[in-house]
Motif scaffolding. Structure first.
Motif, PDB file in Angstrom:
ATOM      1  N   THR A  22      10.137   0.705  -9.501  1.00 12.12           N
ATOM      2  CA  THR A  22       9.043   0.702  -8.535  1.00 12.12           C
ATOM      3  C   THR A  22       8.833   2.114  -7.999  1.00 12.12           C
ATOM      4  O   THR A  22       9.777   2.913  -7.940  1.00 12.12           O
ATOM      5  N   ASP A  23       7.606   2.422  -7.623  1.00 13.10           N
ATOM      6  CA  ASP A  23       7.267   3.748  -7.111  1.00 13.10           C
ATOM      7  C   ASP A  23       7.311   3.818  -5.592  1.00 13.10           C
ATOM      8  O   ASP A  23       7.553   4.884  -5.016  1.00 13.10           O
ATOM      9  N   VAL A  24       7.040   2.697  -4.932  1.00 15.24           N
ATOM     10  CA  VAL A  24       7.014   2.630  -3.474  1.00 15.24           C
ATOM     11  C   VAL A  24       7.543   1.263  -3.052  1.00 15.24           C
ATOM     12  O   VAL A  24       7.241   0.247  -3.693  1.00 15.24           O
ATOM     13  N   VAL A  25       8.315   1.230  -1.977  1.00 10.56           N
ATOM     14  CA  VAL A  25       8.726  -0.024  -1.352  1.00 10.56           C
ATOM     15  C   VAL A  25       8.045  -0.125   0.001  1.00 10.56           C
ATOM     16  O   VAL A  25       8.061   0.826   0.789  1.00 10.56           O
ATOM     17  N   LEU A  26       7.429  -1.254   0.265  1.00  7.19           N
ATOM     18  CA  LEU A  26       6.817  -1.543   1.559  1.00  7.19           C
ATOM     19  C   LEU A  26       7.617  -2.675   2.193  1.00  7.19           C
ATOM     20  O   LEU A  26       7.619  -3.800   1.684  1.00  7.19           O
ATOM     21  N   ASP A  27       8.301  -2.366   3.275  1.00 11.24           N
ATOM     22  CA  ASP A  27       9.184  -3.344   3.923  1.00 11.24           C
ATOM     23  C   ASP A  27       8.533  -3.890   5.186  1.00 11.24           C
ATOM     24  O   ASP A  27       8.301  -3.157   6.145  1.00 11.24           O
ATOM     25  N   GLY A  28       8.269  -5.197   5.160  1.00 17.48           N
ATOM     26  CA  GLY A  28       7.729  -5.874   6.333  1.00 17.48           C
ATOM     27  C   GLY A  28       8.584  -7.050   6.737  1.00 17.48           C
ATOM     28  O   GLY A  28       8.082  -8.005   7.337  1.00 17.48           O
ATOM     29  N   CYS A  29       9.889  -6.991   6.415  1.00 18.57           N
ATOM     30  CA  CYS A  29      10.773  -8.124   6.732  1.00 18.57           C
ATOM     31  C   CYS A  29      11.062  -8.179   8.233  1.00 18.57           C
ATOM     32  O   CYS A  29      10.658  -7.300   8.990  1.00 18.57           O
ATOM     33  N   ASP A  30      11.790  -9.210   8.641  1.00 17.66           N
ATOM     34  CA  ASP A  30      11.913  -9.488  10.075  1.00 17.66           C
ATOM     35  C   ASP A  30      13.322  -9.334  10.618  1.00 17.66           C
ATOM     36  O   ASP A  30      13.646  -9.893  11.662  1.00 17.66           O
ATOM     37  N   ASN A  31      14.209  -8.574   9.921  1.00 16.31           N
ATOM     38  CA  ASN A  31      15.559  -8.414  10.460  1.00 16.31           C
ATOM     39  C   ASN A  31      16.138  -7.060  10.060  1.00 16.31           C
ATOM     40  O   ASN A  31      15.839  -6.512   8.997  1.00 16.31           O
ATOM     41  N   ARG A  67       3.475   1.138  -9.189  1.00 15.08           N
ATOM     42  CA  ARG A  67       4.270  -0.076  -9.052  1.00 15.08           C
ATOM     43  C   ARG A  67       4.772  -0.125  -7.607  1.00 15.08           C
ATOM     44  O   ARG A  67       5.469   0.788  -7.162  1.00 15.08           O
ATOM     45  N   VAL A  68       4.415  -1.167  -6.895  1.00 15.23           N
ATOM     46  CA  VAL A  68       4.772  -1.302  -5.480  1.00 15.23           C
ATOM     47  C   VAL A  68       5.536  -2.598  -5.277  1.00 15.23           C
ATOM     48  O   VAL A  68       5.149  -3.650  -5.803  1.00 15.23           O
ATOM     49  N   THR A  69       6.612  -2.525  -4.505  1.00  8.78           N
ATOM     50  CA  THR A  69       7.395  -3.709  -4.141  1.00  8.78           C
ATOM     51  C   THR A  69       7.208  -3.987  -2.664  1.00  8.78           C
ATOM     52  O   THR A  69       7.389  -3.092  -1.832  1.00  8.78           O
ATOM     53  N   VAL A  70       6.835  -5.221  -2.329  1.00 11.82           N
ATOM     54  CA  VAL A  70       6.652  -5.632  -0.939  1.00 11.82           C
ATOM     55  C   VAL A  70       7.788  -6.579  -0.556  1.00 11.82           C
ATOM     56  O   VAL A  70       7.995  -7.602  -1.213  1.00 11.82           O
ATOM     57  N   ILE A  71       8.504  -6.219   0.508  1.00  7.94           N
ATOM     58  CA  ILE A  71       9.593  -7.048   1.012  1.00  7.94           C
ATOM     59  C   ILE A  71       9.056  -7.903   2.145  1.00  7.94           C
ATOM     60  O   ILE A  71       8.690  -7.398   3.209  1.00  7.94           O
ATOM     61  N   GLY A  72       8.954  -9.204   1.917  1.00  8.63           N
ATOM     62  CA  GLY A  72       8.473 -10.118   2.942  1.00  8.63           C
ATOM     63  C   GLY A  72       6.998 -10.418   2.808  1.00  8.63           C
ATOM     64  O   GLY A  72       6.171  -9.500   2.889  1.00  8.63           O
ATOM     65  N   ALA A  73       6.669 -11.685   2.588  1.00  9.03           N
ATOM     66  CA  ALA A  73       5.267 -12.116   2.528  1.00  9.03           C
ATOM     67  C   ALA A  73       4.910 -12.804   3.832  1.00  9.03           C
ATOM     68  O   ALA A  73       4.388 -13.921   3.853  1.00  9.03           O
ATOM     69  N   GLY A  74       5.202 -12.126   4.944  1.00 12.13           N
ATOM     70  CA  GLY A  74       4.949 -12.675   6.262  1.00 12.13           C
ATOM     71  C   GLY A  74       3.759 -12.022   6.930  1.00 12.13           C
ATOM     72  O   GLY A  74       2.775 -11.663   6.280  1.00 12.13           O
ATOM     73  N   GLY A  75       3.858 -11.824   8.234  1.00 15.79           N
ATOM     74  CA  GLY A  75       2.731 -11.289   8.987  1.00 15.79           C
ATOM     75  C   GLY A  75       2.299  -9.912   8.527  1.00 15.79           C
ATOM     76  O   GLY A  75       1.108  -9.620   8.443  1.00 15.79           O
ATOM     77  N   ILE A  76       3.246  -9.038   8.223  1.00 19.71           N
ATOM     78  CA  ILE A  76       2.935  -7.704   7.718  1.00 19.71           C
ATOM     79  C   ILE A  76       2.642  -7.760   6.230  1.00 19.71           C
ATOM     80  O   ILE A  76       1.691  -7.145   5.731  1.00 19.71           O
ATOM     81  N   GLY A  77       3.451  -8.495   5.497  1.00 18.69           N
ATOM     82  CA  GLY A  77       3.304  -8.547   4.051  1.00 18.69           C
ATOM     83  C   GLY A  77       1.982  -9.112   3.586  1.00 18.69           C
ATOM     84  O   GLY A  77       1.397  -8.617   2.609  1.00 18.69           O
ATOM     85  N   CYS A  78       1.478 -10.143   4.268  1.00 17.65           N
ATOM     86  CA  CYS A  78       0.244 -10.793   3.806  1.00 17.65           C
ATOM     87  C   CYS A  78      -0.942  -9.820   3.719  1.00 17.65           C
ATOM     88  O   CYS A  78      -1.540  -9.676   2.650  1.00 17.65           O
ATOM     89  N   PRO A  79      -1.310  -9.137   4.794  1.00 22.49           N
ATOM     90  CA  PRO A  79      -2.433  -8.198   4.678  1.00 22.49           C
ATOM     91  C   PRO A  79      -2.106  -7.018   3.771  1.00 22.49           C
ATOM     92  O   PRO A  79      -2.992  -6.510   3.070  1.00 22.49           O
TER      93      PRO A  79
END
Length: 251
Positions: A121-130, A32-44
């Motif tokens: 969730t097992d992993v958080v992937l943070d690609g937010c912008d602030n 289970r993975v949580t992605v913070i931000g569906a922006g430039g980093i989050g999309c790919p």
């Protein structure tokens, strides 16, 4: 975890890797993975996590697609302008891989809701912008013992690190940046610019690090910061120390 015949075919190029194999692919399917931000980093990152067969994917973003996003946010098309990023990203995941259970959370992370949004969730992937959001996310992950992959980009540079600050000797993200949280101190892509392909590199790298955490392949990455210079081009890796005075994970 058993894989169906269709999944064995879909993930065949993973399964033939001795560092992943059927066991590793089973771990990815359970993850289970949580992605913070569906922006430039989050999309790919979202694309590659979904393609890899992550079992459950949660996407948290409160923003809407703008025309200026399309130069680097590859999940979206011109027809998506004005749509909610989290919802469109979730639609793309469903189209890419029906085996992934995806949830769109249209929300901005705050101190009041972080524990509600980042859960199970097992992993958080943070690609937010602030920095404010990054520190909230890091503090929560450290508090509840969730591994954090944090990635950032700007102009022709990118950086990525894996943090497990509750472990002895391992830094958290706050150890790295300190208590910086003033948005006036942060350069934005709108002001400074960013090469679109840099977002693709760092987002894909972040997805790989999330999968590394899930499967355990390769050397331990915790506490290392990888810094990429797209102009040179070159990458260097820095070992980050744990800050004993850190108010999140220090003594």
């Amino acid at each position: 975890m058993d894989l169906t015949d269709e999944e064995l075919d879909r993930y065949a190029r993973h399964i033939v890797l001795k560092q992943v194999g059927g066991t590793g692919q089973g771990l990815i399917k359970k993850a289970r993975v949580t992605v913070i931000g569906a922006g430039g980093i989050g999309c790919p990152a979202i694309q590659y996590l979904a393609a890899a067969g992550v079992g459950a994917l949660t996407i948290i973003d409160d923003d809407r697609v703008s025309l200026a996003n399309l130069q680097r946010q590859t999940l979206f098309t011109t027809g998506d302008v004005g749509a909610l990023k989290a919802e469109r990203a979730a639609d793309a995941v469903r189209a890419l891989n029906p085996h992934v259970a995806v949830t769109a959370q249209v929300a901005r992370i705050t101190a009041a809701n972080v524990a509600e949004l980042i859960v199970d969730t097992d992993v958080v992937l943070d690609g937010c912008d602030n920095f404010a959001t990054r520190l909230l996310v890091s503090d929560h992950c450290t508090r509840v013992h969730i591994p954090l992959v944090s990635a950032a980009i700007g102009q022709f540079q990118g950086q990525i690190g894996t943090f497990r600050g509750w472990e002895a000797g391992a830094p958290c993200y706050r150890c790295f940046v300190g208590d910086a949280h003033d948005p006036d101190d942060c350069d934005s892509c709108a002001e400074q610019g960013v090469l679109g392909a840099m977002a693709g590199m760092m987002g894909s790298f972040a997805a790989m690090e999330a999968i590394r955490l899930v499967t355990g392949f390769g050397p331990e990455a915790t506490g290392k910061l990888h810094v990429f210079d797209g102009i040179a081009p070159m990458m260097r890796t820095i070992r980050l120390p744990k800050d004993p005075a850190c108010r999140t994970c220090g003594q």
